[in-house]
Design a protein around this motif. Structure first.
Motif, PDB file in Angstrom:
ATOM      1  N   UNK A   1       1.152  -1.231   0.182  1.00  0.00           N
ATOM      2  CA  UNK A   1      -0.097   0.272  -0.066  1.00  0.00           C
ATOM      3  C   UNK A   1       0.924   1.471   0.053  1.00  0.00           C
ATOM      4  N   UNK A   2       1.759   1.467  -0.880  1.00  0.00           N
ATOM      5  CA  UNK A   2       2.842   2.690  -1.171  1.00  0.00           C
ATOM      6  C   UNK A   2       1.485   3.362  -1.578  1.00  0.00           C
ATOM      7  N   UNK A   3       1.909   4.156  -1.745  1.00  0.00           N
ATOM      8  CA  UNK A   3       1.590   4.876  -3.105  1.00  0.00           C
ATOM      9  C   UNK A   3       3.135   5.589  -3.970  1.00  0.00           C
ATOM     10  N   UNK A   4       3.294   5.035  -5.368  1.00  0.00           N
ATOM     11  CA  UNK A   4       3.639   5.720  -5.741  1.00  0.00           C
ATOM     12  C   UNK A   4       3.440   6.214  -7.575  1.00  0.00           C
ATOM     13  N   UNK A   5       4.188   6.779  -8.217  1.00  0.00           N
ATOM     14  CA  UNK A   5       3.584   7.176 -10.043  1.00  0.00           C
ATOM     15  C   UNK A   5       4.510   6.455 -10.668  1.00  0.00           C
ATOM     16  N   UNK A   6       4.333   5.873 -11.303  1.00  0.00           N
ATOM     17  CA  UNK A   6       5.721   5.761 -11.968  1.00  0.00           C
ATOM     18  C   UNK A   6       5.385   6.564 -13.872  1.00  0.00           C
ATOM     19  N   UNK A   7       7.072   7.681 -14.191  1.00  0.00           N
ATOM     20  CA  UNK A   7       6.509   8.707 -14.753  1.00  0.00           C
ATOM     21  C   UNK A   7       7.272   8.758 -15.987  1.00  0.00           C
TER      22      UNK A   7
ATOM     23  N   UNK B   1       9.369  16.008 -15.675  1.00  0.00           N
ATOM     24  CA  UNK B   1      10.437  17.400 -16.125  1.00  0.00           C
ATOM     25  C   UNK B   1       9.333  18.482 -15.435  1.00  0.00           C
ATOM     26  N   UNK B   2       7.792  17.924 -15.361  1.00  0.00           N
ATOM     27  CA  UNK B   2       6.737  18.470 -14.740  1.00  0.00           C
ATOM     28  C   UNK B   2       6.605  18.948 -13.110  1.00  0.00           C
ATOM     29  N   UNK B   3       7.785  17.844 -12.763  1.00  0.00           N
ATOM     30  CA  UNK B   3       6.923  18.242 -11.301  1.00  0.00           C
ATOM     31  C   UNK B   3       8.967  18.376 -10.699  1.00  0.00           C
ATOM     32  N   UNK B   4       9.856  18.540 -12.167  1.00  0.00           N
ATOM     33  CA  UNK B   4      11.531  19.465 -11.706  1.00  0.00           C
ATOM     34  C   UNK B   4      11.803  19.861 -13.082  1.00  0.00           C
ATOM     35  N   UNK B   5      10.439  20.451 -13.765  1.00  0.00           N
ATOM     36  CA  UNK B   5      11.815  21.399 -14.436  1.00  0.00           C
ATOM     37  C   UNK B   5      13.042  22.083 -14.810  1.00  0.00           C
ATOM     38  N   UNK B   6      13.842  21.811 -13.720  1.00  0.00           N
ATOM     39  CA  UNK B   6      15.375  21.977 -14.345  1.00  0.00           C
ATOM     40  C   UNK B   6      16.284  20.663 -14.339  1.00  0.00           C
ATOM     41  N   UNK B   7      15.012  19.675 -14.166  1.00  0.00           N
ATOM     42  CA  UNK B   7      16.348  18.426 -14.939  1.00  0.00           C
ATOM     43  C   UNK B   7      16.557  18.550 -16.100  1.00  0.00           C
ATOM     44  N   UNK B   8      17.394  17.695 -17.214  1.00  0.00           N
ATOM     45  CA  UNK B   8      17.585  17.844 -17.832  1.00  0.00           C
ATOM     46  C   UNK B   8      16.824  15.981 -18.606  1.00  0.00           C
ATOM     47  N   UNK B   9      16.397  16.286 -20.266  1.00  0.00           N
ATOM     48  CA  UNK B   9      15.624  15.230 -20.467  1.00  0.00           C
ATOM     49  C   UNK B   9      16.619  14.178 -21.158  1.00  0.00           C
ATOM     50  N   UNK B  10      17.953  13.774 -19.639  1.00  0.00           N
ATOM     51  CA  UNK B  10      18.440  12.622 -19.965  1.00  0.00           C
ATOM     52  C   UNK B  10      18.043  10.737 -19.697  1.00  0.00           C
ATOM     53  N   UNK B  11      16.876  11.105 -18.497  1.00  0.00           N
ATOM     54  CA  UNK B  11      16.102  10.327 -18.196  1.00  0.00           C
ATOM     55  C   UNK B  11      14.902   9.500 -18.947  1.00  0.00           C
ATOM     56  N   UNK B  12      14.970   8.493 -19.169  1.00  0.00           N
ATOM     57  CA  UNK B  12      13.517   7.585 -19.975  1.00  0.00           C
ATOM     58  C   UNK B  12      12.097   7.841 -19.189  1.00  0.00           C
ATOM     59  N   UNK B  13      12.676   7.192 -17.714  1.00  0.00           N
ATOM     60  CA  UNK B  13      11.920   6.998 -16.720  1.00  0.00           C
ATOM     61  C   UNK B  13      11.703   7.384 -15.355  1.00  0.00           C
ATOM     62  N   UNK B  14      10.647   7.715 -14.804  1.00  0.00           N
ATOM     63  CA  UNK B  14      11.004   7.970 -12.915  1.00  0.00           C
ATOM     64  C   UNK B  14      10.104   7.506 -12.051  1.00  0.00           C
TER      65      UNK B  14
END
Ligand code: FAD
Length: 415
Positions: free
Chosen positions: A163-169, A175-188
């Motif tokens: 019952x641990x909440x999470x969202x796969x993004x 990047x909507x959550x963290x706009x300063x991150x560069x798009x060098x990753x595929x998943x979060x």
């Protein structure tokens, strides 16, 4: 000096939380440390209250990952060659505890503590008038490649069961959550139930101040002076000897040197770690801690700046710092987030106190009546300090513990 019921040795986040819970239950407490509260390991962590933890970090099962570590190419881990013979037995036990079935067992045994982590901090922070230090924005773990994300399947399934909440993004949503991150990753993965603090030192100091306000004494002294005097435990402090029927060892990575002379030798190892603060270049900022899972570092926004914390280093606790992991990870970190100049000349180093099965010891000291243990919280001392304090205080006062303490007993090592 007035009557003392319990001496708590070690004013890190764990000992301070234990002291606070004992004082809340009406015991006269002395919190003793050779330094001011919170200035050792509890100073330098990433500030994450990781109530979402499912599996502990494991010994690598991938031979290529192991080879990169052996060749000192891995950003996530380093070691001192001369320390390997000494740490080898611990590493073998750690590897045994990293088998899938054991990891599953650890996840289940640790869940009751992790499940209380955020709520117990919230209570103490509110009582200490320090709720401003808490940030309830979760944390973000990023995955650059498909294999690392695909390997998460089992963890996410168990999180759902717990019952641990999470969202796969995907990248854009993260990047909507963290706009300063560069798009060098595929998943979060955004673990929403996680909390973090903007200043771990200030948290321990706020808890210690609250403890003093409840009438406890917070003082300097050397835990090595602990000995039996008649039916009591006695410690020498700057203000003279102090006696109490009960004593608690909450010395984190420093516990073995005090416990060994008492005949208590449990398999504590250390995973050293480093941090350094950076300014975000331009307007770059983070709202929550971000972990780059394949490279193995965390970027945590703190009062002092962006705190970059490293993975683990296997080396003697007191050996000179060797912060080589910064060189290995900085190109990736700067590619993910525009780090500006470092804010200090040198990095900070601390030692995570770790048992090979990744569980802390919380409970009675074997063979020593009136002595209690609360140490070995590994990657989660900040997370679990208040839950540990509550559990131990309930055990010491004969109340019903909020969870079964058996999995955290020293007896499990059979020594
Ligand atoms: C880089 C890094 C990042 C981390 N990030 C996180 C995180 O995000 N979240 C999390 O939950 N955990 C994190 N951790 C782990 C966490 O910091 C530790 O588990 C925790 O601080 C341990 O707390 P403690 O109170 O047991 O030990 P300490 O904070 O080390 O406290 C022990 C106390 O004992 C005192 N002491 C030692 N010897 C003596 C003596 N002889 N006499 C008197 N006093 C003595 C010391 O002065 C010290 O104050 C991280 C650790 C590192 C290194």
């Amino acid at each position: 000096m007035a009557r003392i019921d319990a001496i708590v040795l070690g004013a890190g986040i764990v000992g301070t939380s234990v002291g606070l819970h004992l004082a809340k239950r009406g015991l006269a407490v002395a919190l003793v440390d050779r330094r001011a509260p919170g200035e050792e390991t509890s100073y330098g962590n990433a500030g994450v209250i990781e109530g979402n933890t499912v599996f502990p970090p494991a010994f690598p099962s991938d031979p290529i990952a192991l080879l990169r570590i052996a060749l000192k190419r891995a950003p996530e881990a380093n070691y001192h060659l001369t320390f390997l013979p000494q740490v080898a037995p611990w590493l073998l036990e750690f590897r045994a505890a990293s088998r899938p079935q054991q990891l599953l067992e650890t996840a289940r045994l640790m869940r009751p503590l992790f499940a209380r982590a955020v709520a117990e901090h919230e209570t103490l922070l509110a009582e200490a008038g320090a709720a401003r230090l808490l940030r309830k924005q979760g944390w973000l773990k990023i995955y650059r490649g498909e294999p690392a994300f695909a390997a998460l399947k089992g963890e996410l399934a168990l999180a759902q069961e717990f019952g641990i909440p999470y969202r796969a993004l995907e990248t854009d949503a993260a990047r909507e959550l963290e706009p300063s991150l560069a798009p060098v990753f595929r998943h979060a993965v955004h673990w929403q139930g996680v909390a973090s603090v903007t200043n771990p030192l200030a948290v321990t100091k706020a808890y210690a101040a609250r403890l003093a306000a409840l009438g406890a004494v917070v003082m300097r002294g050397n835990a090595r002076s602990l000995h039996r005097a008649n039916a009591h435990w006695r410690i020498e402090t700057a203000e003279g000897p102090l006696d109490a029927a009960q004593a608690v060892m909450a010395l984190g990575p420093f516990a073995p040197e005090v416990l060994s002379p008492l005949g208590i030798t449990l398999p504590l190892g250390v995973k050293r770690g480093y941090h350094r603060h950076y300014r975000g270049a331009g307007n770059a900022a983070l709202a929550r801690p971000v972990v780059d899972m394949e490279i193995g570092y965390c970027l945590a926004p703190m009062d002092q700046g962006i705190r970059l914390t490293t993975g683990v280093e296997f080396a003697a606790r007191d050996a000179a710092p060797t912060p080589v992991q910064f060189d290995r990870l900085l190109p990736s970190a700067k590619g993910l987030f525009p780090l500006g100049e470092p804010l200090e000349a040198a990095s900070w180093m601390g030692s995570r106190p770790c048992f090979p099965d990744s569980r802390p010891v919380i409970g009675r000291a074997p063979g020593q009546s009136g002595l209690w243990l609360a140490y070995g919280h590994a990657h989660w001392g900040l997370t679990l300090g208040p839950a540990t304090g509550r559990l131990l205080a309930e055990m010491m006062t004969g109340a019903t513990p909020f969870c079964d303490p058996a999995p955290y007993g020293a007896e499990r090592f059979g020594r």
